[in-house]
Design an enzyme around this catalytic site. Structure first.
Site, PDB file in Angstrom:
ATOM      1  N   TYR A  92       0.864  -1.196   0.000  1.00  0.00           N
ATOM      2  CA  TYR A  92       0.000   0.000   0.000  1.00  0.00           C
ATOM      3  C   TYR A  92       0.894   1.237   0.000  1.00  0.00           C
ATOM      4  O   TYR A  92       1.319   1.708   1.046  1.00  0.00           O
ATOM      5  CB  TYR A  92      -0.911  -0.013   1.230  1.00  0.00           C
ATOM      6  CG  TYR A  92      -2.158   0.850   1.094  1.00  0.00           C
ATOM      7  CD1 TYR A  92      -2.319   1.754   0.051  1.00  0.00           C
ATOM      8  CD2 TYR A  92      -3.184   0.741   2.027  1.00  0.00           C
ATOM      9  CE1 TYR A  92      -3.469   2.516  -0.068  1.00  0.00           C
ATOM     10  CE2 TYR A  92      -4.336   1.510   1.923  1.00  0.00           C
ATOM     11  CZ  TYR A  92      -4.473   2.396   0.870  1.00  0.00           C
ATOM     12  OH  TYR A  92      -5.612   3.162   0.750  1.00  0.00           O
TER      13      TYR A  92
ATOM     14  N   TYR B 299      -0.210   7.229   3.417  1.00  0.00           N
ATOM     15  CA  TYR B 299       0.392   6.346   4.421  1.00  0.00           C
ATOM     16  C   TYR B 299       1.915   6.345   4.221  1.00  0.00           C
ATOM     17  O   TYR B 299       2.437   7.041   3.353  1.00  0.00           O
ATOM     18  CB  TYR B 299      -0.217   4.935   4.314  1.00  0.00           C
ATOM     19  CG  TYR B 299      -1.698   4.930   4.627  1.00  0.00           C
ATOM     20  CD1 TYR B 299      -2.177   5.435   5.829  1.00  0.00           C
ATOM     21  CD2 TYR B 299      -2.628   4.432   3.715  1.00  0.00           C
ATOM     22  CE1 TYR B 299      -3.535   5.453   6.120  1.00  0.00           C
ATOM     23  CE2 TYR B 299      -3.989   4.445   4.005  1.00  0.00           C
ATOM     24  CZ  TYR B 299      -4.437   4.956   5.206  1.00  0.00           C
ATOM     25  OH  TYR B 299      -5.780   4.979   5.494  1.00  0.00           O
TER      26      TYR B 299
ATOM     27  N   CYS C  53     -24.769  -0.670  -6.253  1.00  0.00           N
ATOM     28  CA  CYS C  53     -24.193   0.177  -5.196  1.00  0.00           C
ATOM     29  C   CYS C  53     -24.519   1.623  -5.545  1.00  0.00           C
ATOM     30  O   CYS C  53     -24.276   2.069  -6.662  1.00  0.00           O
ATOM     31  CB  CYS C  53     -22.691  -0.039  -5.165  1.00  0.00           C
ATOM     32  SG  CYS C  53     -21.790   1.286  -4.355  1.00  0.00           S
TER      33      CYS C  53
ATOM     34  N   CYS D  77     -20.985   2.263   3.895  1.00  0.00           N
ATOM     35  CA  CYS D  77     -20.080   1.153   4.240  1.00  0.00           C
ATOM     36  C   CYS D  77     -18.775   1.717   4.787  1.00  0.00           C
ATOM     37  O   CYS D  77     -18.281   1.289   5.841  1.00  0.00           O
ATOM     38  CB  CYS D  77     -19.802   0.283   3.011  1.00  0.00           C
ATOM     39  SG  CYS D  77     -19.326   1.215   1.543  1.00  0.00           S
TER      40      CYS D  77
HETATM   41  C1  LIG Z   1     -15.353  -0.349   3.739  1.00  0.00           C
HETATM   42  C2  LIG Z   1     -14.128  -0.056   2.914  1.00  0.00           C
HETATM   43  C3  LIG Z   1     -12.861  -0.333   3.422  1.00  0.00           C
HETATM   44  C4  LIG Z   1     -11.715  -0.086   2.656  1.00  0.00           C
HETATM   45  N1  LIG Z   1     -10.485  -0.441   3.126  1.00  0.00           N
HETATM   46  C5  LIG Z   1      -9.404  -0.374   2.307  1.00  0.00           C
HETATM   47  C6  LIG Z   1      -8.142  -0.918   2.701  1.00  0.00           C
HETATM   48  O1  LIG Z   1      -7.992  -1.460   3.806  1.00  0.00           O
HETATM   49  N2  LIG Z   1      -7.109  -0.839   1.819  1.00  0.00           N
HETATM   50  C7  LIG Z   1      -7.242  -0.275   0.593  1.00  0.00           C
HETATM   51  O2  LIG Z   1      -6.281  -0.278  -0.185  1.00  0.00           O
HETATM   52  N3  LIG Z   1      -8.415   0.277   0.193  1.00  0.00           N
HETATM   53  C8  LIG Z   1      -9.498   0.215   1.018  1.00  0.00           C
HETATM   54  N4  LIG Z   1     -10.707   0.737   0.606  1.00  0.00           N
HETATM   55  C9  LIG Z   1     -10.773   1.504  -0.650  1.00  0.00           C
HETATM   56  C10 LIG Z   1     -11.058   0.590  -1.825  1.00  0.00           C
HETATM   57  O3  LIG Z   1      -9.961  -0.256  -2.052  1.00  0.00           O
HETATM   58  C11 LIG Z   1     -11.308   1.368  -3.107  1.00  0.00           C
HETATM   59  O4  LIG Z   1     -10.144   2.048  -3.471  1.00  0.00           O
HETATM   60  C12 LIG Z   1     -12.429   2.382  -3.010  1.00  0.00           C
HETATM   61  O5  LIG Z   1     -13.518   1.850  -2.306  1.00  0.00           O
HETATM   62  C13 LIG Z   1     -12.903   2.798  -4.405  1.00  0.00           C
HETATM   63  O6  LIG Z   1     -13.260   1.678  -5.149  1.00  0.00           O
HETATM   64  P1  LIG Z   1     -14.817   1.321  -5.453  1.00  0.00           P
HETATM   65  O7  LIG Z   1     -15.347   2.449  -6.276  1.00  0.00           O
HETATM   66  O8  LIG Z   1     -14.766   0.023  -6.182  1.00  0.00           O
HETATM   67  O9  LIG Z   1     -15.471   1.223  -4.119  1.00  0.00           O
HETATM   68  C14 LIG Z   1     -11.848   0.496   1.365  1.00  0.00           C
HETATM   69  C15 LIG Z   1     -13.131   0.777   0.872  1.00  0.00           C
HETATM   70  C16 LIG Z   1     -14.262   0.511   1.621  1.00  0.00           C
HETATM   71  C17 LIG Z   1     -15.616   0.796   1.034  1.00  0.00           C
HETATM   72  S1  SF4 Z   2     -23.134   1.262   1.630  1.00  0.00           S
HETATM   73 FE1  SF4 Z   2     -21.314   1.174   0.311  1.00  0.00          FE
HETATM   74  S2  SF4 Z   2     -21.581  -0.656  -0.939  1.00  0.00           S
HETATM   75 FE2  SF4 Z   2     -23.564  -0.199  -0.032  1.00  0.00          FE
HETATM   76  S3  SF4 Z   2     -24.648   1.057  -1.541  1.00  0.00           S
HETATM   77 FE3  SF4 Z   2     -23.612   2.516  -0.187  1.00  0.00          FE
HETATM   78  S4  SF4 Z   2     -21.582   2.862  -1.126  1.00  0.00           S
HETATM   79 FE4  SF4 Z   2     -22.462   1.059  -2.110  1.00  0.00          FE
END
Ligand SMILES: Cc1cc2nc3c(=O)[nH]c(=O)nc-3n(C[C@H](O)[C@H](O)[C@H](O)COP(=O)(O)O)c2cc1C
Ligand code: SF4
Length: 503
Positions: A83, A88, A244, A250
């Site tokens: 990461y 970070y 979603c 979330c």
């Molecule tokens: C509940 C939650 C926890 C997450 N924890 C991490 C994590 O531990 N490490 C990480 O690299 N990204 C983490 N992310 C970010 C996701 O990897 C991703 O970059 C972000 O949700 C955008 O992608 P999406 O549009 O598919 O949700 C987290 C996202 C969510 C929703």
């Molecule tokens: S809580 Fe998170 S996964 Fe569920 S609808 Fe909202 S953005 Fe999407």
């Protein structure tokens, strides 16, 4: 960890583990150990300072990292993830502003990225071909610069990496709430990395539609589709879609230290506890219901999950008893404004709730040309939305619309053509012009009205009983539907202790 990897393998998937060090962003509240960043700064959100990493610390970090990768390998994981993003530790080293070091880890981008390269070399040497190595990294610096340097760096280290997971520093875009961002918002930022490195590339972008996913793959933007929120809402994506909605509830629960939950998928995190299944979910349809228009029914149960209305009397957190002066021709509830009623004269919106309704109304009325003053006892606009990664953009939006923002104040009463404010810290009072007043304080629940009208075959659930997030109403509807006529199933939070297999 081995049990986790085994469980993932049983479903025919590869198991990856992400190695992370927070650097300056870790307050280390539990251990009270000094945080370790590239320079000594205050740790994030706490009033104590970190210790600048010296060469010994860097050597220790490399040893910890190597040992962690080997533990993951021995536990059966297939992918070790780095990461190196989102401010970070590794990202702090690469950031010229956070890393002013004069040694071989500071200065040029190659120097600032030295630690990333060393960790990759250590890991590759340790795990060989037994694990794939993936690097999550930003393709530009915090200020949007260094696009070329970073692409060049990724090309140089490609022999150490099996897959690049590319992103940008602005987490508010990456975790883009749908209020502000469309799907695939990262495409223009990251599309060059595949050609620049010739390596497999993954990225995210609130991918909910198989067409958008395919388009990214077919056009050579990405080799893999990354998705975090979409499969929380729809675990069988892309085969089965429950979209979603990008509300980030979330993520808010992640930040609150609570188990992750989902607005769209009430079984999230409860699948194995309660025999729940993401495909067995009751849908909820909202309509305007009142005690008068709600029929008594003989085919129980009819569940009502909506129908609560915003109060006009000011009862809320700040004024639990409300104030008689709120009963004024100038007062409009949020429901009335959403139904089309409009105030005249300067509008005062009192946000005692802290989520998005008051800020949304301020934005709407200001965009229509009203002079709006937004009042909150909190320190920022829509304070709770910092958990959903929306706060700074909501505040920026109100500033841009010319809304006057008064923080640390409550509207204690209305006077002739004025609203009386009280400072929550000093108790000092002031008056501001008020031609229209919108209190966003709390809601009157439909449930009580139904009960007092003796509509006993109707089951008030969710929003009708206790207004909250949509996620609460959906969860309540789901739990009630599954358990009725027994009391709703409560989430179970047992602590599972995995015993060491070896003696
Ligand atoms: C509940 C939650 C926890 C997450 N924890 C991490 C994590 O531990 N490490 C990480 O690299 N990204 C983490 N992310 C970010 C996701 O990897 C991703 O970059 C972000 O949700 C955008 O992608 P999406 O549009 O598919 O949700 C987290 C996202 C969510 C929703
Ligand atoms: S809580 Fe998170 S996964 Fe569920 S609808 Fe909202 S953005 Fe999407």
């Amino acid at each position: 960890m081995a049990a986790m990897a085994d469980a993932v393998h049983r479903h025919g998937a590869l198991a990856g583990v992400e190695l992370w060090h927070g650097g300056q962003r870790s307050g280390n509240v539990l251990s009270r150990a000094a945080g370790l960043p590239p320079q000594s700064l205050l740790a994030e959100n706490v009033p104590w300072q970190c210790q600048r990493m010296d060469r010994d610390d860097i050597a220790k970090l490399r040893a910890w990292h190597r040992a962690a990768a080997l533990r993951a390998r021995d536990a059966g994981f297939d992918v070790v993830y780095f990461y190196a993003a989102h401010s970070y530790l590794l990202s702090q080293f690469m950031d010229g502003a956070l890393n002013p070091r004069g040694d071989e880890y500071g200065g040029s981008f190659a120097n600032r990225a030295r630690l990333v390269r060393e960790l990759l070399e250590d890991t590759r040497a340790a795990v060989g071909d037994r694990m794939a190595v993936a690097l999550r990294i930003e393709v530009v610096g915090e200020d949007g610069s260094e696009r070329e340097e970073r692409a060049e760096f990724l090309n140089k280290i490609k022999y150490l990496v099996d897959m690049f997971d590319v992103t940008i520093p602005d987490y508010g875009v990456e975790m883009g709430p749908s209020r502000f961002f469309r799907k695939a918002a990262l495409e223009t930022h990251v599309a060059h990395i595949r050609a620049a490195t010739g390596k497999p590339v993954v990225s995210v972008g609130h991918f909910t539609s198989p067409e958008t996913m395919l388009s990214q793959l077919n056009r050579g933007v990405l080799d893999f589709i990354g998705a975090a929120r979409p499969p929380i809402a729809a675990p069988f994506l892309p085969a089965k879609i429950r979209e979603c909605i990008g509300c980030n509830i979330c993520y808010a629960h992640d930040g609150l230290g609570a188990p992750t939950c989902c607005t769209q998928n009430p079984t999230m995190g409860e699948e194995f506890h309660q025999g729940g299944h993401p495909e067995h979910v009751t849908g909820l349809i909202g309509s305007k219901m009142t005690a008068e228009n709600t029929p008594e029914t003989t085919i129980p149960p009819v569940m009502i999950a909506t129908g609560s209305l915003w109060r006009a009397d000011g009862r809320g957190r700040s004024l639990p008893g409300g104030h008689a002066s709120y009963a004024d021709a100038r007062t409009l509830t949020p429901d009335q404004v959403l139904d089309g009623a409009r105030p005249t004269g300067p509008v005062v919106i009192f946000d005692d709730e802290g989520y998005d309704i008051a800020a949304g109304l301020a934005d709407l009325l200001a965009s229509e040309g009203h002079a709006v003053t937004y009042i909150t006892p909190a320190g920022t606009v829509a304070e709770w939305t910092s958990y959903t990664v929306e706060q700074s953009r909501l505040q920026a939006s109100l500033i841009d619309q010319g809304v006057t923002i008064l923080t640390g104040q409550i509207v204690t009463s209305l006077g002739p053509k004025t609203a009386h404010l009280t400072c929550v810290y000093t108790g000092r009072t002031t008056q501001i012009p008020c031609g229209g007043f919108i209190p966003v304080t709390s809601q009157e629940t439909l449930w009580l009205a139904l009960k007092s009208a003796n509509l006993t075959s109707l089951l008030g659930i969710g929003y009708a009983r206790a207004p909250g997030l949509i996620a609460h109403a959906v969860q309540d509807g789901h739990a009630t539907a599954r358990s009725h006529p027994s009391p709703p199933i409560l989430p179970r939070r047992e602590r599972v202790i995995v015993k060491a297999l070896a003696a």
